[in-house]
Design an enzyme around this catalytic site. Structure first.
Site, PDB file in Angstrom:
ATOM      1  CG  HIS A   1      -9.049 -23.124  10.021  1.00 29.58           C
ATOM      2  ND1 HIS A   1      -9.598 -24.104   9.087  1.00 29.58           N
ATOM      3  CD2 HIS A   1     -10.100 -22.240  10.232  1.00 29.58           C
ATOM      4  CE1 HIS A   1     -10.914 -23.880   8.764  1.00 29.58           C
ATOM      5  NE2 HIS A   1     -11.224 -22.919   9.384  1.00 29.58           N
TER       6      HIS A   1
ATOM      7  CG  ASP B   1      -5.982  -5.408   1.689  1.00 31.73           C
ATOM      8  OD1 ASP B   1      -6.720  -4.677   0.816  1.00 31.73           O
ATOM      9  OD2 ASP B   1      -5.855  -5.171   2.730  1.00 31.73           O
TER      10      ASP B   1
ATOM     11  CB  CYS C   1     -10.619 -26.982   6.304  1.00 27.67           C
ATOM     12  SG  CYS C   1      -8.866 -26.151   6.306  1.00 27.67           S
TER      13      CYS C   1
ATOM     14  CB  CYS D   1      -5.558 -26.109   7.060  1.00 25.95           C
ATOM     15  SG  CYS D   1      -6.339 -26.054   8.735  1.00 25.95           S
TER      16      CYS D   1
ATOM     17  CB  CYS E   1      -9.000 -28.932   9.657  1.00 21.25           C
ATOM     18  SG  CYS E   1      -9.819 -27.343   9.942  1.00 21.25           S
TER      19      CYS E   1
ATOM     20  CG  ASP F   1      -0.164  -0.113   2.539  1.00 30.98           C
ATOM     21  OD1 ASP F   1       1.140   0.224   2.491  1.00 30.98           O
ATOM     22  OD2 ASP F   1      -0.934  -0.103   3.436  1.00 30.98           O
TER      23      ASP F   1
HETATM   24 ZN   LIG Z   1      -8.553 -25.796   8.520  1.00 39.66          ZN
END
Ligand SMILES: [Zn+2]
Length: 341
Positions: A303, A234, A272, A274, A277, A60
């Protein structure tokens, strides 16, 4: 774009950010120019090298955070003078200086310096502010050194007034940029107003260029904005929420400090992939936050960024398959939590 304020997406290694499918991150000029300093980052090989992120980085202009964080700031026709919130030293940002700092950082995408018009603003104040931002956009364009693989984005302002937004978009098009941002939103106006401003702005921005909505937002904000033609976002929400036990999931938003998760052996989000999870239970994640272990913010940030990236991937695929409305409806229908999404 995950937000890497001070040269790091908070609580994540660069490898972890990459593993979520993130291809571009954001860096904040205001923070980096004050600490460790743009010149130092340049001498150390630029921000990509410094933070181990060879992919694209958008920075930015620094203007937004000057107005929200710095002390004793003074705006004039040519720029803004301010005191660092860290040590009180005096600094000045002009359009040319902001572009130069972003060049030192080696930003892939540079943003023009603008004034984020406060909300609410009268029509006269909004016009004066927008016209200042358009003069600065022209000066930023003139200061930017065009190179292959790098780009400069303009930022449309005009508060909540459709005619001002249209004028701002047309002025940016006249100057000519590699991408076009919609600024001055997500500052308290509310989702319905955000969407109304997008309806008044996005049709005047070229569809073949990236269109970027700055500082937005929740998953619901993102879905509504993508439907209105926005490509790029963003927001600190996924990372900030990850540090405060708020989980964004396919079932909605959950606060992991809630006692109902204390004995919950289920994964946080069975949709999910990740590590939080696939390797841990809700009970374990809750325990980490209750015990104030730093792994809690690390896992939940990962996550949340994964959830946001999966949402964006789903939206891209749905657009390609001409089923955006059906996809958006299906995603929102699964949100069952008591907390706002
Ligand atoms: Zn996750």
């Amino acid at each position: 774009m995950p937000v890497g304020t001070a040269g790091t997406v908070k609580a994540m290694t660069a490898d972890a950010v990459r593993a979520t499918g993130s291809s571009i991150v954001l860096g904040n000029t205001y923070h980096l120019m004050l600490r460790p300093g743009a010149g130092r980052i340049a001498r150390l090989g630029g921000l990509h090298c410094f933070m181990d992120w060879p992919g694209p980085i958008l920075t930015d202009s620094g203007g937004f955070q000057v107005m929200s964080l710095a002390k004793l700031r003074k705006l004039d026709a040519d720029g803004v003078t301010f005191q660092s919130h860290l040590d009180g030293t005096t600094h000045r940002l002009t359009p040319a200086r902001s572009i130069e700092i972003q060049h030192q950082l080696d930003a892939t995408i540079t943003m023009v310096l603008d004034e984020c018009t406060p909300f609410p603003a009268t029509p006269d104040d909004a016009r004066t502010s927008m016209q200042l931002s358009m003069r600065w956009a022209q000066q930023s364009r003139e200061a930017f050194r065009q190179r292959d693989g790098y780009g400069l984005f303009g930022i449309a302002q005009g508060s909540v007034y459709p005619e001002l937004r249209k004028q701002s978009a047309q002025e940016l098009l006249r100057i000519g940029f590699d991408g076009y941002a919609v600024g001055g939103l997500a500052i308290g106006e509310g989702q319905a107003t955000t969407f109304a401003v997008l309806d008044a702005t996005v049709p005047h921005l070229p569809a073949e260029a990236p269109r970027y909505l700055m500082g937005v937002g929740t998953p619901d904000d993102i879905i509504g904005s993508v439907r209105r033609g926005i490509d790029l976002f963003d927001c600190v929400i996924p990372t900030r929420a990850g540090r405060t036990a708020r989980a964004y999931t396919s079932r909605g938003v959950f606060n992991l400090r809630n006692a109902r998760f204390a004995d919950d052996a289920a994964p946080l989000d069975d949709a999910c992939a990740c590590p939080a999870c696939t390797r841990h239970s809700r009970a374990y994640l809750r325990h980490l936050f209750m015990a104030e272990e730093m792994l809690g913010p690390m896992l939940l940030t990962w996550h949340n960024v994964q959830y946001y990236q999966d949402l964006m991937q789903g939206l891209r695929t749905a657009i390609a398959d001409h089923r955006l409305d059906a996809f958006a409806g299906a995603v929102r229908a699964k949100w069952t939590s008591e907390e706002p999404s």
